[in-house]
Design an enzyme around this catalytic site. Structure first.
Site, PDB file in Angstrom:
ATOM      1  N   ASN A   1       0.834  -1.199   0.000  1.00  0.00           N
ATOM      2  CA  ASN A   1       0.000   0.000   0.000  1.00  0.00           C
ATOM      3  C   ASN A   1       0.871   1.253   0.000  1.00  0.00           C
ATOM      4  OD1 ASN A   1       0.585  -0.933   2.666  1.00  0.00           O
ATOM      5  ND2 ASN A   1      -0.989   0.369   3.533  1.00  0.00           N
TER       6      ASN A   1
ATOM      7  N   GLU B   1       0.353   5.206   0.669  1.00  0.00           N
ATOM      8  CA  GLU B   1      -0.576   6.231   1.164  1.00  0.00           C
ATOM      9  C   GLU B   1      -0.148   7.621   0.717  1.00  0.00           C
ATOM     10  OE1 GLU B   1      -0.943   5.580   5.399  1.00  0.00           O
ATOM     11  OE2 GLU B   1      -2.141   3.771   5.058  1.00  0.00           O
TER      12      GLU B   1
ATOM     13  N   CYS C   1      -4.177   0.664  -2.429  1.00  0.00           N
ATOM     14  CA  CYS C   1      -3.956  -0.568  -1.660  1.00  0.00           C
ATOM     15  C   CYS C   1      -2.925  -1.470  -2.327  1.00  0.00           C
ATOM     16  CB  CYS C   1      -5.256  -1.359  -1.544  1.00  0.00           C
ATOM     17  SG  CYS C   1      -6.538  -0.562  -0.576  1.00  0.00           S
TER      18      CYS C   1
ATOM     19  N   GLU D   1      -3.083  -4.595  -3.060  1.00  0.00           N
ATOM     20  CA  GLU D   1      -3.627  -5.478  -4.105  1.00  0.00           C
ATOM     21  C   GLU D   1      -3.683  -4.774  -5.451  1.00  0.00           C
ATOM     22  OE1 GLU D   1      -4.817  -4.830  -1.102  1.00  0.00           O
ATOM     23  OE2 GLU D   1      -6.015  -6.481  -0.294  1.00  0.00           O
TER      24      GLU D   1
ATOM     25  N   CYS E   1     -10.190  -4.786   0.494  1.00  0.00           N
ATOM     26  CA  CYS E   1     -11.297  -3.832   0.635  1.00  0.00           C
ATOM     27  C   CYS E   1     -12.249  -3.968  -0.557  1.00  0.00           C
ATOM     28  CB  CYS E   1     -10.757  -2.407   0.749  1.00  0.00           C
ATOM     29  SG  CYS E   1     -10.224  -1.701  -0.827  1.00  0.00           S
TER      30      CYS E   1
ATOM     31  N   CYS F   1     -10.806  -2.991  -3.976  1.00  0.00           N
ATOM     32  CA  CYS F   1      -9.874  -4.002  -4.505  1.00  0.00           C
ATOM     33  C   CYS F   1     -10.614  -5.242  -4.983  1.00  0.00           C
ATOM     34  CB  CYS F   1      -8.834  -4.370  -3.454  1.00  0.00           C
ATOM     35  SG  CYS F   1      -7.618  -3.066  -3.213  1.00  0.00           S
TER      36      CYS F   1
HETATM   37  N1  THU Z   1      -5.118  -1.593   2.689  1.00  0.00           N
HETATM   38  C1  THU Z   1      -4.559  -2.385   1.727  1.00  0.00           C
HETATM   39  O1  THU Z   1      -3.520  -2.039   1.157  1.00  0.00           O
HETATM   40  N2  THU Z   1      -5.155  -3.555   1.442  1.00  0.00           N
HETATM   41  C2  THU Z   1      -6.201  -4.094   2.128  1.00  0.00           C
HETATM   42  O2  THU Z   1      -6.597  -5.208   1.845  1.00  0.00           O
HETATM   43  C3  THU Z   1      -6.820  -3.326   3.215  1.00  0.00           C
HETATM   44  C4  THU Z   1      -6.360  -1.922   3.358  1.00  0.00           C
HETATM   45  C5  THU Z   1      -4.417  -0.366   3.074  1.00  0.00           C
HETATM   46  C6  THU Z   1      -5.028   0.923   2.659  1.00  0.00           C
HETATM   47  C7  THU Z   1      -4.455   1.881   3.678  1.00  0.00           C
HETATM   48  O3  THU Z   1      -3.162   2.277   3.284  1.00  0.00           O
HETATM   49  C8  THU Z   1      -4.311   1.040   4.941  1.00  0.00           C
HETATM   50  O4  THU Z   1      -4.330  -0.316   4.482  1.00  0.00           O
HETATM   51  C9  THU Z   1      -5.399   1.249   5.968  1.00  0.00           C
HETATM   52  O5  THU Z   1      -6.655   1.141   5.398  1.00  0.00           O
END
Ligand code: THU
Length: 130
Positions: free
Chosen positions: A40, A42, A51, A53, A86, A89
């Site tokens: 991920n 941010e 994310c 994925e 999520c 994704c």
């Molecule tokens: N996140 C992912 O990268 N994948 C997931 O399956 C769940 C959430 C990340 C997004 C964000 O950077 C952090 O986790 C918190 O939501």
């Protein structure tokens, strides 16, 4: 643990997550056995966060893997119960991977494997656009 799951755990360390401090890694394998990883990433706006994925899917597509030529994805996070993708994704995974095998793993080696359809049972896709 398999090299595939270890790849998801390893790339998780590269996560750029200064806001949530929630690091996620993903490993995506295509039909030829090639593995594309993602973490991920941010952003200070929060909403521009991508994310793990989706990073893995977009890396693979940009490297020339054809949609639906994927066989499995692993998602790694530091949660007691393995972390599922999520909603956004799940939609992207359905578009590019179809009913792919999804393995969730945490740092303690707790592993759960499902098919995407189990957690995304009634997807919207291009079949509705025809
Ligand atoms: N996140 C992912 O990268 N994948 C997931 O399956 C769940 C959430 C990340 C997004 C964000 O950077 C952090 O986790 C918190 O939501």
């Amino acid at each position: 643990m398999s090299p595939f799951l270890l790849a998801a755990l390893a790339v998780r360390e590269n996560a750029h997550a200064p806001y949530s401090h929630f690091k996620v890694g993903a490993a995506l394998e295509d039909k030829l056995g090639r593995v594309f990883t993602g973490c991920n990433v941010e952003n200070a706006t929060y909403g521009l966060t991508v994310c793990a994925e989706r990073v893995a899917v977009f890396k693979a597509i940009s490297e020339g893997v054809r949609p639906r030529d994927f066989v499995r994805i692993a998602v790694a996070a530091d949660t007691e119960q393995p972390t599922p993708p999520c909603g956004a994704c799940r939609q992207i995974l359905w578009e590019f991977c179809g009913d792919i095998e999804l393995t969730m793993v945490n740092l303690h080696g707790v592993i759960e494997t499902v098919r995407l359809k189990e957690i995304f049972p009634r997807p919207f896709d291009d079949s509705f656009l025809k």
